[in-house]
Scaffold this motif. Structure first.
Motif, PDB file in Angstrom:
ATOM      1  N   MET A   1       0.845  -1.187   0.000  1.00 52.42           N
ATOM      2  CA  MET A   1       0.000   0.000   0.000  1.00 52.42           C
ATOM      3  C   MET A   1       0.884   1.241   0.000  1.00 52.42           C
ATOM      4  N   SER A   2       0.537   2.210  -0.822  1.00 51.21           N
ATOM      5  CA  SER A   2       1.369   3.400  -0.911  1.00 51.21           C
ATOM      6  C   SER A   2       1.029   4.382   0.205  1.00 51.21           C
ATOM      7  N   THR A   3       2.041   5.114   0.595  1.00 50.29           N
ATOM      8  CA  THR A   3       1.873   6.125   1.634  1.00 50.29           C
ATOM      9  C   THR A   3       1.315   7.400   1.014  1.00 50.29           C
ATOM     10  N   THR A   4       0.914   8.326   1.855  1.00 52.44           N
ATOM     11  CA  THR A   4       0.445   9.615   1.331  1.00 52.44           C
ATOM     12  C   THR A   4       1.583  10.323   0.603  1.00 52.44           C
ATOM     13  N   ARG A   5       2.798  10.143   1.085  1.00 47.74           N
ATOM     14  CA  ARG A   5       3.964  10.741   0.417  1.00 47.74           C
ATOM     15  C   ARG A   5       4.112  10.169  -0.990  1.00 47.74           C
ATOM     16  N   ASP A   6       4.019   8.852  -1.125  1.00 42.92           N
ATOM     17  CA  ASP A   6       4.116   8.205  -2.435  1.00 42.92           C
ATOM     18  C   ASP A   6       3.010   8.696  -3.365  1.00 42.92           C
ATOM     19  N   ARG A   7       1.802   8.768  -2.835  1.00 38.29           N
ATOM     20  CA  ARG A   7       0.677   9.238  -3.652  1.00 38.29           C
ATOM     21  C   ARG A   7       0.900  10.675  -4.103  1.00 38.29           C
ATOM     22  N   ALA A   8       1.405  11.494  -3.203  1.00 40.56           N
ATOM     23  CA  ALA A   8       1.673  12.887  -3.556  1.00 40.56           C
ATOM     24  C   ALA A   8       2.748  12.980  -4.637  1.00 40.56           C
ATOM     25  N   LEU A   9       3.806  12.200  -4.498  1.00 40.16           N
ATOM     26  CA  LEU A   9       4.873  12.251  -5.495  1.00 40.16           C
ATOM     27  C   LEU A   9       4.426  11.709  -6.845  1.00 40.16           C
ATOM     28  N   ASP A  10       3.672  10.637  -6.843  1.00 38.39           N
ATOM     29  CA  ASP A  10       3.128  10.121  -8.105  1.00 38.39           C
ATOM     30  C   ASP A  10       2.257  11.180  -8.783  1.00 38.39           C
ATOM     31  N   ALA A  11       1.410  11.822  -8.006  1.00 38.90           N
ATOM     32  CA  ALA A  11       0.540  12.864  -8.551  1.00 38.90           C
ATOM     33  C   ALA A  11       1.345  14.052  -9.061  1.00 38.90           C
ATOM     34  N   ALA A  12       2.391  14.413  -8.341  1.00 42.82           N
ATOM     35  CA  ALA A  12       3.240  15.537  -8.752  1.00 42.82           C
ATOM     36  C   ALA A  12       3.920  15.237 -10.085  1.00 42.82           C
ATOM     37  N   VAL A  13       4.410  14.015 -10.243  1.00 44.51           N
ATOM     38  CA  VAL A  13       5.048  13.622 -11.504  1.00 44.51           C
ATOM     39  C   VAL A  13       4.036  13.700 -12.644  1.00 44.51           C
ATOM     40  N   GLU A  14       2.827  13.212 -12.413  1.00 42.24           N
ATOM     41  CA  GLU A  14       1.775  13.292 -13.431  1.00 42.24           C
ATOM     42  C   GLU A  14       1.483  14.739 -13.810  1.00 42.24           C
ATOM     43  N   LEU A  15       1.360  15.602 -12.808  1.00 42.21           N
ATOM     44  CA  LEU A  15       1.074  17.015 -13.076  1.00 42.21           C
ATOM     45  C   LEU A  15       2.153  17.647 -13.934  1.00 42.21           C
ATOM     46  N   VAL A  16       3.408  17.459 -13.536  1.00 44.73           N
ATOM     47  CA  VAL A  16       4.512  18.056 -14.295  1.00 44.73           C
ATOM     48  C   VAL A  16       4.567  17.462 -15.695  1.00 44.73           C
ATOM     49  N   GLY A  17       4.374  16.154 -15.793  1.00 43.48           N
ATOM     50  CA  GLY A  17       4.427  15.496 -17.089  1.00 43.48           C
ATOM     51  C   GLY A  17       3.311  15.900 -18.033  1.00 43.48           C
ATOM     52  N   GLU A  18       2.168  16.250 -17.480  1.00 47.27           N
ATOM     53  CA  GLU A  18       1.014  16.621 -18.312  1.00 47.27           C
ATOM     54  C   GLU A  18       0.892  18.124 -18.533  1.00 47.27           C
ATOM     55  N   GLN A  19       1.272  18.921 -17.507  1.00 53.75           N
ATOM     56  CA  GLN A  19       1.000  20.358 -17.577  1.00 53.75           C
ATOM     57  C   GLN A  19       2.244  21.237 -17.438  1.00 53.75           C
ATOM     58  N   GLY A  20       3.386  20.637 -17.160  1.00 49.87           N
ATOM     59  CA  GLY A  20       4.605  21.423 -17.027  1.00 49.87           C
ATOM     60  C   GLY A  20       4.899  21.789 -15.585  1.00 49.87           C
ATOM     61  N   ILE A  21       6.107  22.290 -15.376  1.00 48.41           N
ATOM     62  CA  ILE A  21       6.608  22.586 -14.035  1.00 48.41           C
ATOM     63  C   ILE A  21       5.785  23.660 -13.330  1.00 48.41           C
ATOM     64  N   ARG A  22       5.199  24.573 -14.062  1.00 47.96           N
ATOM     65  CA  ARG A  22       4.414  25.648 -13.429  1.00 47.96           C
ATOM     66  C   ARG A  22       3.134  25.127 -12.774  1.00 47.96           C
ATOM     67  N   ALA A  23       2.693  23.958 -13.190  1.00 43.45           N
ATOM     68  CA  ALA A  23       1.479  23.375 -12.600  1.00 43.45           C
ATOM     69  C   ALA A  23       1.741  22.753 -11.232  1.00 43.45           C
TER      70      ALA A  23
END
Length: 182
Positions: A1-23
């Protein structure tokens, strides 16, 4: 099971990958990860800390996948061609958001050497592995061959992510690997 930290980092990578660093903001990461407001800032107090966390997370994730992928068992040029072709396809399809995020982090890191360090360390491991492997399968000048092969691979990844997502991979990789062995 992933931690909240893992979930946050996965989501952050998705955001940057889809919308760029400013997102990349704490609030957007919380929302993307379906975390309570403020969760991401519990792990990463500042935006710089979040950016650094994303950079390290990408490097650690890719290093673990690389180690688990059986790439260390390659003994022939054809096995290398197959492995690199599969790697490039995965990086430009299944892992495309993470690949875009890695490129964004490399660009962001140009202004902050500490941010760039985990990615450069990761890149260094790939260079060492590629150099040793090319020497093992017959390259006369493995260090030069590794630089050329990695540049060709980077170019192909970038091309598939930006210009032609359906560009053929295997023929390009095969030409590059064979050129390394001449």
């Amino acid at each position: 099971m992933s931690t909240t930290r893992d979930r946050a980092l996965d989501a952050a990578v998705e955001l940057v990958g889809e919308q760029g660093i400013r997102a990349l903001t704490h609030a957007r990461v919380d929302e993307r990860a379906s975390l309570p407001k403020g969760s991401t800032s519990n792990w990463f107090r500042t935006r710089d800390a979040l950016v650094a966390g994303v950079t390290t997370w990408i490097a650690e994730t890719e290093r673990a996948e690389f180690a688990a992928g059986g790439a260390l068992e390659i003994t022939t040029p054809d096995e290398l061609i197959d492995a690199l072709s599969g790697f490039i396809v995965a990086q430009t399809e299944v892992f495309a958001p993470r690949t875009r995020a890695r490129y964004a982090m490399f660009l962001e890191g140009r202004r902050d050497p500490t941010l760039l360090a985990p990615l450069l360390e990761q890149r260094g491991l790939y260079v060492e592995w590629t150099t040793a492997l090319l020497g093992h399968i017959g390259a006369a000048h493995p260090a030069e061959a590794a630089r050329m092969l990695m540049a060709a691979g980077d170019g192909l990844v970038f091309h598939r992510l930006t210009v032609d997502p359906d560009a053929e991979v295997r023929p390009v990789v095969e030409r590059a690997v064979r050129a390394c062995l001449d």
